[in-house]
Design an enzyme around this catalytic site. Structure first.
Site, PDB file in Angstrom:
ATOM      1  N   LYS A 151      31.579 -44.414 -30.396  1.00  0.00           N
ATOM      2  CA  LYS A 151      31.318 -43.014 -30.070  1.00  0.00           C
ATOM      3  C   LYS A 151      32.511 -42.199 -30.564  1.00  0.00           C
ATOM      4  CE  LYS A 151      29.748 -39.794 -26.590  1.00  0.00           C
ATOM      5  NZ  LYS A 151      30.400 -38.701 -27.300  1.00  0.00           N
ATOM      6  N   ARG A 201      24.961 -29.626 -32.806  1.00  0.00           N
ATOM      7  CA  ARG A 201      24.200 -30.069 -31.637  1.00  0.00           C
ATOM      8  C   ARG A 201      23.432 -28.899 -31.012  1.00  0.00           C
ATOM      9  NH1 ARG A 201      26.690 -33.812 -27.725  1.00  0.00           N
ATOM     10  NH2 ARG A 201      28.644 -33.106 -28.635  1.00  0.00           N
ATOM     11  N   LYS A 256      25.756 -43.598 -22.763  1.00  0.00           N
ATOM     12  CA  LYS A 256      27.177 -43.433 -23.089  1.00  0.00           C
ATOM     13  C   LYS A 256      28.017 -44.335 -22.183  1.00  0.00           C
ATOM     14  CE  LYS A 256      26.882 -38.911 -22.591  1.00  0.00           C
ATOM     15  NZ  LYS A 256      27.214 -37.467 -22.489  1.00  0.00           N
ATOM     16  N   ARG A 309      16.686 -36.785 -22.704  1.00  0.00           N
ATOM     17  CA  ARG A 309      17.808 -37.567 -22.219  1.00  0.00           C
ATOM     18  C   ARG A 309      17.211 -38.729 -21.430  1.00  0.00           C
ATOM     19  NH1 ARG A 309      23.076 -35.922 -21.368  1.00  0.00           N
ATOM     20  NH2 ARG A 309      22.519 -33.727 -21.397  1.00  0.00           N
ATOM     21  N   ARG A 344      28.907 -33.633 -33.705  1.00  0.00           N
ATOM     22  CA  ARG A 344      27.612 -34.187 -34.094  1.00  0.00           C
ATOM     23  C   ARG A 344      26.937 -33.254 -35.080  1.00  0.00           C
ATOM     24  NH1 ARG A 344      23.041 -36.289 -29.755  1.00  0.00           N
ATOM     25  NH2 ARG A 344      21.406 -36.827 -31.261  1.00  0.00           N
TER      26      ARG A 344
END
Length: 601
Positions: free
Chosen positions: A266, A286, A439, A433, A271
């Site tokens: 990560k 993002r 994560k 999500r 992003r």
């Protein structure tokens, strides 16, 4: 009413009702009534204006007009001296209220249009005229553009009623303050044009592929639900990015993912969603902002991929050219500038680490499982290129290997790892999500050692040395299930003197006179804001609290979750929308992991 247009005054009447309500259901009902009243050919314009914009974010049409220019336009339209306009603005702090007050008086001289008195009988202002004028202001550039903006806005204000002028000025200065969520607009569209919220799923599916509410609304109104159902991914139009949950227990992560996963570095960067069609490349953040101009080097990197038409995702990471070491996110943000881009490229060179592909040469890949998408991505990525690489990843099926890979990621300067499902169900869930991506940033043992991204929803006046600014901010997590923001803590630590001085100005555009309908709070703030600004927060631990509404009643009756001893890290998350902040479910998982560790100890 003209059949093909809507009086702007009708739109303003709805704005007043929406602005005054603290009920999300009432907000939706008002929108349903507005959409039913709006002629089809201006429905998209009404929606854009209600969002406080002129086009979807990714087109980069910026409406924001500097306050000084706005005050000059108000002066010109009202015939009041600029000095008097500025003095009134200092008292109110709201240029919209300034316009409303000054234009409610008989005009002494309107500058542009000569004397305007009550007897002149102004024409009714229509939405199309307002929209087209604002678009002219937004697109004005080059020599003479300031005069064009001032004259166009002054002319518009001269035609407006005082109440209409208030909302025109708030719109052009980015201070509309309605705070209506995209999902609320989708709910209202579903009810207005199909009679039921059950059509919302079809609209939301289309929105993940084309996040343009004006386009979706026009399609629905003109062609019906089946036409909306047929909306597909299009190169040059960003899709909503897939999001991840968060856990701190490697064993629990593997259990959630069926015993094994693809663990991926990560990276601590930005992003990016990169689109290419022939020689044309678009880069989106993002938040779906077009960031192509900030990264001309990344555009060139994308032209080396072995495909003519694609949409890929990756992380742009700054690095030290002397050592090759990755630099933190804050260093990368030096690239976010309008000027001296070439100099910034030299000072902060970047690499791109690709981690997914969702579209290739006319084919949507979102329904393919991750391992298959990864192979396709690998096949178009040039080997041995130091500028554009595949993300470092490894298949793991036990805690030991996952922890070893995690430690490797940390030692390489990463934030942690992303753990991704590799089963047949491992599709790309646009805008969602879920537990397909998790994560693993830090272990939450004994204390809260990882940060959370929380949304500013309120503030408390400062005292003593902090008099004149805010002493603490009321912070909230996002609950996607109810589309609301639930309070987690009051944060007053970690702010520099410069931060404290700038906070009122930073938050001013989002200030409203009451709690926002999407904010759930037991606490009564001195000042309320539209949920918009995201800050990175660290604390000692996550605790139960009867004062906060995040996870209220979900762990213990009458208690929610709070961050104990919260502190601002100094990182403003302007790269995140409020809906991309840390979620209620993430905080619940963090709390459970904390408690489990304490019990085991």
């Amino acid at each position: 009413m003209e059949q093909n247009d809507l009086p702007y005054g009708v739109l303003v009447d709805f704005y007043e009702k929406i602005e005054a309500t603290t009920s999300r259901l009432a907000m939706t009902d008002y929108l349903v009534a507005l959409f039913k009243k709006t002629p089809t050919n201006v429905l998209d314009k009404v929606i854009y204006l209600t969002q406080g914009q002129l086009r979807p974010d990714y087109e980069g049409v910026e409406l924001g007009v500097a306050e000084k220019l706005t005050l000059r336009a108000i002066s010109k339209a009202s015939g009041v001296s600029l000095k008097s306009v500025e003095e009134l603005y200092k008292k109110t702090g709201d240029p919209g209220l300034v316009a409303e007050e000054l234009l409610s008086k008989p005009r002494q001289s309107a500058g542009l249009l000569g004397y305007i008195g009550e007897e002149t009988g102004k024409r009714e202002l229509m939405v199309s005229h307002v929209y087209n004028s604002l678009m002219k202001i937004a697109l004005a550039s080059g020599e003479g553009s300031q005069d064009t903006k001032i004259n166009t806005l002054a002319s518009l204000l001269s035609d407006a009623s005082p109440k209409e002028a208030k909302y025109i000025v708030r719109t052009v200065t980015g201070k509309l303050r309605l705070g209506i969520a995209d999902m609320t607009i989708l709910d209202a569209l579903a009810v207005a044009f199909t009679g039921t919220k059950s059509a919302r799923d079809v609209l939301e599916r289309a929105y993940t592929r084309r996040p343009d509410l004006g386009f979706i609304a026009r399609t629905l109104a003109e062609k019906g639900l089946e036409a909306v159902r047929s909306i597909r991914i299009e190169v040059g139009v960003p899709i909503l990015p897939m999001l991840a949950e968060r856990l701190g227990d490697p064993g629990e992560i593997l259990e959630k993912l069926g015993g094994s996963c693809l663990a991926e570095f990560k990276y601590d960067g930005e992003r990016v969603q990169a689109h290419r069609k022939g020689d044309k490349v678009w880069l989106f953040s993002r938040r779906l902002e077009n960031i192509t101009s900030h990264y001309p080097d990344v555009v060139n990197f994308m032209l080396t991929l072995k495909a003519d038409e694609f949409i890929v995702e990756g992380e742009i990471v700054a690095y030290n050219p002397d050592t090759g070491d990755m630099l933190p996110f804050q260093e990368l943000m030096h690239r976010r500038r309008k000027y001296d881009v070439k100099k910034a490229m030299e000072e902060y060179p970047v690499r791109v680490y690709l981690f997914d592909i969702v579209y290739l040469n006319g084919e949507e890949l979102i329904e393919k499982p991750l391992p298959e998408r990864r192979k396709i991505l690998e096949s178009i990525t040039p080997p041995r290129d130091e500028n554009i690489l595949l993300s470092q990843a490894k298949l793991v099926d036990n805690v030991k290997d996952l922890m070893l890979f995690f430690e490797e990621a940390i030692s390489e300067g990463c934030e942690g790892v992303m753990c991704k499902s590799t089963g047949n169900q491992s599709i790309y869930q646009m805008g969602a999500r879920g537990w397909l991506w998790i994560k693993f940033k830090r272990d939450y043992r004994m204390e809260m050692t990882d940060t959370v991204d929380l949304v500013v929803v309120g503030a408390f006046h400062g005292r003593g040395k902090r008099a004149g600014t805010y002493g603490a901010l009321l912070m909230a997590a996002y609950d996607p299930n109810s589309d609301t923001f639930k309070t987690v803590c009051k944060v007053g630590s970690g702010f520099t003197d410069e931060d404290l001085a700038n906070l009122p100005k930073l938050l001013e555009p989002y200030k409203i006179p009451h709690r926002h309908p999407r904010v759930v709070s037991k606490l009564e703030a001195d000042v309320w804001f539209v949920p918009a600004v995201v800050l990175e927060i660290i604390g000692a631990e996550i605790t139960l609290s009867p004062l906060h509404t995040c996870a209220l009643g979900k762990i213990e009756p009458d208690s929610g979750l709070a961050v104990r001893f919260p502190r601002f890290t100094g990182r403003y998350r302007f790269d995140k929308k409020p809906e991309q902040a840390t979620t209620e479910s993430e905080l619940i998982e963090m709390y459970k992991s904390q408690r489990k560790t304490v019990v085991q100890a």
